[in-house]
Enzyme design. Structure first.
Site, PDB file in Angstrom:
ATOM      1  N   LYS A   1       0.840  -1.204   0.000  1.00  0.00           N
ATOM      2  CA  LYS A   1       0.000   0.000   0.000  1.00  0.00           C
ATOM      3  C   LYS A   1       0.877   1.258   0.000  1.00  0.00           C
ATOM      4  O   LYS A   1       0.641   2.199  -0.772  1.00  0.00           O
ATOM      5  CB  LYS A   1      -0.895  -0.005   1.247  1.00  0.00           C
ATOM      6  CG  LYS A   1      -1.463   1.352   1.617  1.00  0.00           C
ATOM      7  CD  LYS A   1      -2.305   1.305   2.861  1.00  0.00           C
ATOM      8  CE  LYS A   1      -1.586   1.454   4.177  1.00  0.00           C
ATOM      9  NZ  LYS A   1      -1.239   2.828   4.569  1.00  0.00           N
ATOM     10  N   ASN A   2       1.887   1.271   0.872  1.00  0.00           N
ATOM     11  CA  ASN A   2       2.662   2.502   1.043  1.00  0.00           C
ATOM     12  C   ASN A   2       3.647   2.758  -0.099  1.00  0.00           C
ATOM     13  O   ASN A   2       4.261   3.825  -0.174  1.00  0.00           O
ATOM     14  CB  ASN A   2       3.378   2.508   2.394  1.00  0.00           C
ATOM     15  CG  ASN A   2       2.378   2.673   3.533  1.00  0.00           C
ATOM     16  OD1 ASN A   2       1.220   3.001   3.294  1.00  0.00           O
ATOM     17  ND2 ASN A   2       2.817   2.434   4.761  1.00  0.00           N
TER      18      ASN A   2
ATOM     19  N   CYS B   1      -4.022  12.959  13.588  1.00  0.00           N
ATOM     20  CA  CYS B   1      -4.450  11.578  13.327  1.00  0.00           C
ATOM     21  C   CYS B   1      -4.251  10.780  14.604  1.00  0.00           C
ATOM     22  O   CYS B   1      -3.601  11.247  15.535  1.00  0.00           O
ATOM     23  CB  CYS B   1      -3.663  11.094  12.122  1.00  0.00           C
ATOM     24  SG  CYS B   1      -2.901   9.521  12.162  1.00  0.00           S
TER      25      CYS B   1
ATOM     26  N   ARG C   1       1.333  14.593  13.388  1.00  0.00           N
ATOM     27  CA  ARG C   1       1.730  14.410  11.981  1.00  0.00           C
ATOM     28  C   ARG C   1       1.663  15.686  11.138  1.00  0.00           C
ATOM     29  O   ARG C   1       0.882  15.791  10.193  1.00  0.00           O
ATOM     30  CB  ARG C   1       0.901  13.290  11.355  1.00  0.00           C
ATOM     31  CG  ARG C   1       1.056  11.984  12.096  1.00  0.00           C
ATOM     32  CD  ARG C   1       0.333  10.840  11.449  1.00  0.00           C
ATOM     33  NE  ARG C   1       0.995  10.361  10.254  1.00  0.00           N
ATOM     34  CZ  ARG C   1       0.535   9.359   9.498  1.00  0.00           C
ATOM     35  NH1 ARG C   1      -0.573   8.760   9.839  1.00  0.00           N
ATOM     36  NH2 ARG C   1       1.183   8.968   8.435  1.00  0.00           N
TER      37      ARG C   1
ATOM     38  N   ASP D   1       5.503   0.632  11.722  1.00  0.00           N
ATOM     39  CA  ASP D   1       4.276  -0.025  11.263  1.00  0.00           C
ATOM     40  C   ASP D   1       4.189  -1.497  11.676  1.00  0.00           C
ATOM     41  O   ASP D   1       3.189  -2.154  11.384  1.00  0.00           O
ATOM     42  CB  ASP D   1       4.150   0.092   9.728  1.00  0.00           C
ATOM     43  CG  ASP D   1       3.844   1.516   9.297  1.00  0.00           C
ATOM     44  OD1 ASP D   1       3.502   2.343  10.158  1.00  0.00           O
ATOM     45  OD2 ASP D   1       3.958   1.808   8.084  1.00  0.00           O
TER      46      ASP D   1
ATOM     47  N   ARG E   1      -8.057  -0.878   5.147  1.00  0.00           N
ATOM     48  CA  ARG E   1      -7.179   0.124   4.519  1.00  0.00           C
ATOM     49  C   ARG E   1      -5.833  -0.495   4.136  1.00  0.00           C
ATOM     50  O   ARG E   1      -5.137   0.053   3.282  1.00  0.00           O
ATOM     51  CB  ARG E   1      -6.910   1.280   5.489  1.00  0.00           C
ATOM     52  CG  ARG E   1      -8.130   2.112   5.767  1.00  0.00           C
ATOM     53  CD  ARG E   1      -7.785   3.320   6.602  1.00  0.00           C
ATOM     54  NE  ARG E   1      -6.852   4.206   5.907  1.00  0.00           N
ATOM     55  CZ  ARG E   1      -6.442   5.362   6.370  1.00  0.00           C
ATOM     56  NH1 ARG E   1      -6.879   5.800   7.531  1.00  0.00           N
ATOM     57  NH2 ARG E   1      -5.602   6.110   5.686  1.00  0.00           N
TER      58      ARG E   1
HETATM   59  C1  EPZ Z   1       4.563   6.952   6.169  1.00  0.00           C
HETATM   60  O1  EPZ Z   1       3.811   8.002   6.727  1.00  0.00           O
HETATM   61  C2  EPZ Z   1       3.649   5.747   6.106  1.00  0.00           C
HETATM   62  N1  EPZ Z   1       2.500   6.074   5.273  1.00  0.00           N
HETATM   63  C3  EPZ Z   1       3.220   5.368   7.508  1.00  0.00           C
HETATM   64  O2  EPZ Z   1       2.445   4.193   7.440  1.00  0.00           O
HETATM   65  C4  EPZ Z   1       4.476   5.085   8.349  1.00  0.00           C
HETATM   66  O3  EPZ Z   1       4.096   4.821   9.689  1.00  0.00           O
HETATM   67  C5  EPZ Z   1       5.419   6.293   8.321  1.00  0.00           C
HETATM   68  O4  EPZ Z   1       5.709   6.643   6.949  1.00  0.00           O
HETATM   69  C6  EPZ Z   1       6.733   6.053   9.039  1.00  0.00           C
HETATM   70  O5  EPZ Z   1       7.370   4.935   8.480  1.00  0.00           O
HETATM   71  C7  EPZ Z   1       2.620   5.970   3.951  1.00  0.00           C
HETATM   72  O6  EPZ Z   1       3.657   5.648   3.398  1.00  0.00           O
HETATM   73  C8  EPZ Z   1       1.402   6.266   3.136  1.00  0.00           C
HETATM   74  P1  EPZ Z   1       6.692  10.388   7.956  1.00  0.00           P
HETATM   75  P2  EPZ Z   1       4.331   9.509   6.622  1.00  0.00           P
HETATM   76  O7  EPZ Z   1       6.560  11.634   7.175  1.00  0.00           O
HETATM   77  O8  EPZ Z   1       5.042   9.692   5.358  1.00  0.00           O
HETATM   78  C9  EPZ Z   1       7.023  13.690  11.384  1.00  0.00           C
HETATM   79  C10 EPZ Z   1       0.615   2.788   7.940  1.00  0.00           C
HETATM   80  O9  EPZ Z   1       0.166   2.260   8.985  1.00  0.00           O
HETATM   81  N2  EPZ Z   1       6.823  14.681  10.315  1.00  0.00           N
HETATM   82  O10 EPZ Z   1       7.840   9.495   7.693  1.00  0.00           O
HETATM   83  O11 EPZ Z   1       3.190  10.394   6.927  1.00  0.00           O
HETATM   84  C11 EPZ Z   1       5.801  12.803  11.604  1.00  0.00           C
HETATM   85  O12 EPZ Z   1       4.837  13.435  12.415  1.00  0.00           O
HETATM   86  C12 EPZ Z   1       1.095   4.227   7.941  1.00  0.00           C
HETATM   87  O13 EPZ Z   1       0.661   2.200   6.847  1.00  0.00           O
HETATM   88  C13 EPZ Z   1       6.968  16.018  10.627  1.00  0.00           C
HETATM   89  O14 EPZ Z   1       7.222  16.396  11.773  1.00  0.00           O
HETATM   90  O15 EPZ Z   1       5.343   9.527   7.850  1.00  0.00           O
HETATM   91  C14 EPZ Z   1       6.408  11.580  12.215  1.00  0.00           C
HETATM   92  O16 EPZ Z   1       6.632  11.790  13.588  1.00  0.00           O
HETATM   93  C15 EPZ Z   1       0.829   4.940   9.221  1.00  0.00           C
HETATM   94  N3  EPZ Z   1       6.816  16.933   9.604  1.00  0.00           N
HETATM   95  C16 EPZ Z   1       7.762  11.476  11.496  1.00  0.00           C
HETATM   96  O17 EPZ Z   1       8.032  12.785  10.989  1.00  0.00           O
HETATM   97  C17 EPZ Z   1       6.552  16.560   8.319  1.00  0.00           C
HETATM   98  O18 EPZ Z   1       6.446  17.445   7.450  1.00  0.00           O
HETATM   99  C18 EPZ Z   1       7.798  10.488  10.339  1.00  0.00           C
HETATM  100  O19 EPZ Z   1       6.668  10.740   9.488  1.00  0.00           O
HETATM  101  C19 EPZ Z   1       6.427  15.197   8.032  1.00  0.00           C
HETATM  102  C20 EPZ Z   1       6.575  14.265   9.048  1.00  0.00           C
END
Ligand code: EPZ
Length: 426
Positions: free
Chosen positions: A22-23, A119, A124, A311, A404
């Site tokens: 999915k991701n 969320c 996030r 995850d 999902r």
């Molecule tokens: C991706 O989310 C995945 N989703 C998530 O999977 C996964 O948990 C996550 O990466 C971490 O591996 C998809 O790929 C669609 P991040 P993403 O940006 O890209 C902070 C699942 O269950 N952050 O790597 O949204 C954020 O809050 C899902 O399949 C900022 O502060 O995650 C987090 O603490 C859930 N500012 C950390 O960075 C930003 O602009 C990592 O988030 C962006 C992120």
């Protein structure tokens, strides 16, 4: 709302074929916006999030065609984009909708994307996506809950040297896509190198992008004026694979994982082996075997790839709740990702959360079935694992979370001997 009912305590025994990730699929689908030729994606999983992304792209003007070729594929045609807005109603359902921002600004010079909001697993924010686009010359305004982004005069983003202050998967993917059509060179430092990011890079290269540093934390992108079409097969879902391997372990069973790469799961395999689970690589995947194993707890900390994936944390926590000794689970990616713990405790688990980021687990002899509900996808899968391991019946509510991210969940588990059924309710 549908529920899943599980009669637990049966060791799993069988094979599970892993679906497309999915991701990986979601950013690949967004990449179609970068070209006016067709992008064909194979091995797309049939999941609610993929349907949501399809709806988002369709309202931008992307035309979709299904083909039966090679077991089924979707062809995306972005020749006639007429709407540059990603509306709140879609973005609030799925945060990955943010991934259209970079491609739209890069190709059309403008985008209006709803801010996703918080969320269940954390606040996030999307600040790193926005500041990187600003470094590329974009003008960004936030108005009435929407991000409104404009490319600089001339309509093209400019290459830039960007260091992400924290590893962000979505931020890396969003800016990587934007950079492929920017004027000049972009360097992304401290970039995410998850296999899903690498899959996107590989597809973009097939589309004509000039990217080096594939698979590393530094990606160098030389922007080009246009990308062309491509055919790409979505990488296997390592999180799904880890979930079924842990389901085998939690039930003291044996499951052969087919179609996923053990290389993508080194940290999870290491932790499972530490606990006493046997993990054997095969030609098509790997086998997780916990029959007659003496299992003991271990400590894990979630980290960006190649560390232990956040995850898989909920599923690992559910497994650790069933093994001897103590385990320490530390969540370093999201600030609120222990929502499954109170539900596991209702099933007899002995887990204490030390706010904000760690949980101490003391294994118990047996979990007991209960009615439970979770607030997100992976937490729900953790509860399914606990239900499979528990004595008695577990009912997992809010199945839409599972829909999902886990394709054919009941069918895959039933094929391994689990007693699991979906109960549909109005
Ligand atoms: C991706 O989310 C995945 N989703 C998530 O999977 C996964 O948990 C996550 O990466 C971490 O591996 C998809 O790929 C669609 P991040 P993403 O940006 O890209 C902070 C699942 O269950 N952050 O790597 O949204 C954020 O809050 C899902 O399949 C900022 O502060 O995650 C987090 O603490 C859930 N500012 C950390 O960075 C930003 O602009 C990592 O988030 C962006 C992120």
């Amino acid at each position: 709302m549908d529920k899943i009912k599980i009669h637990g305590g049966i060791p799993l025994d069988g094979k599970v074929r892993i679906s497309g990730a999915k991701n990986a699929a979601l950013p690949l689908m967004a990449a179609t916006l970068l070209t006016d030729e067709t992008l064909t994606l194979k091995n797309l999983p049939s999941l609610a999030d993929i349907t949501t992304m399809t709806a988002l792209l369709a309202q931008h003007g992307v035309k979709l065609t299904m083909t039966d070729e090679d077991g089924g594929a979707l062809i995306f045609d972005s020749r006639h984009i007429f709407n540059l807005k990603a509306p709140y109603d879609i973005v609030r359902k799925m945060r990955a909708s943010m991934l259209v921002l970079g491609p739209l600004v890069a190709r059309y010079g403008k985008a209006k994307v709803s801010l996703p909001g918080g969320c269940a697993i954390g606040t996030r924010p999307v600040d790193m996506h926005l500041s990187a686009l600003q470094k590329m010359g974009a003008d960004i305004q936030i108005k009435e809950g929407y991000i409104i982004a404009y490319a600089p005069a001339g309509g093209r983003l400019r290459g830039a040297d960007i260091t992400f202050p924290k590893v962000t998967v979505g931020g890396t993917e969003d800016i990587l896509m934007a950079a492929t059509l920017a004027d000049g060179q972009t360097i992304l430092r401290n970039a995410a190198c998850e296999p899903e990011v690498t899959d996107l890079v590989e597809c973009l290269v097939k589309m004509g992008a000039d990217i080096s540093g594939i698979g590393s934390n530094t990606l160098v992108i030389n922007g080009t004026e246009r990308l062309h079409g491509a055919v790409h097969r979505v990488v296997a879902d390592r999180i799904e694979a880890a979930s079924y391997a842990l389901a085998a372990a939690a039930t003291r069973g044996r499951v052969e994982i087919v179609g996923a790469s053990l290389n993508h799961l080194a940290a999870v395999a290491r932790a499972m082996i530490d606990c006493g689970v046997s993990i054997t690589e095969t030609e098509t995947g790997f086998i997780a075997d916990a029959r007659d194993a003496y299992l003991i707890g271990t400590d894990i900390m979630t980290e960006p790839y190649p560390g232990f994936p956040t995850d898989v944390q909920a599923q690992m926590t559910a497994f650790l709740a069933t093994v001897g000794g103590a385990s320490l689970v530390t969540e370093s990616i999201f600030e609120n990702r222990f929502m499954h713990v109170p539900e596991l405790v209702r099933m007899g688990a002995n887990i204490t959360v030390h706010a904000p980021s760690s949980a101490i687990i003391r294994g118990v002899q047996k979990l007991s079935g209960a009615e439970v509900m979770a607030t997100d996808l992976r937490a729900s899968m953790g509860l399914v694992l606990a239900g499979l391991a528990a004595e008695g019946t577990t009912t997992v509510n809010r199945v839409y979370h599972l829909d999902r991210g886990y394709e054919h969940l009941e069918e895959k588990l039933t094929a391994c001997g689990a007693q699991i059924e979906r109960i549909s309710e109005e």
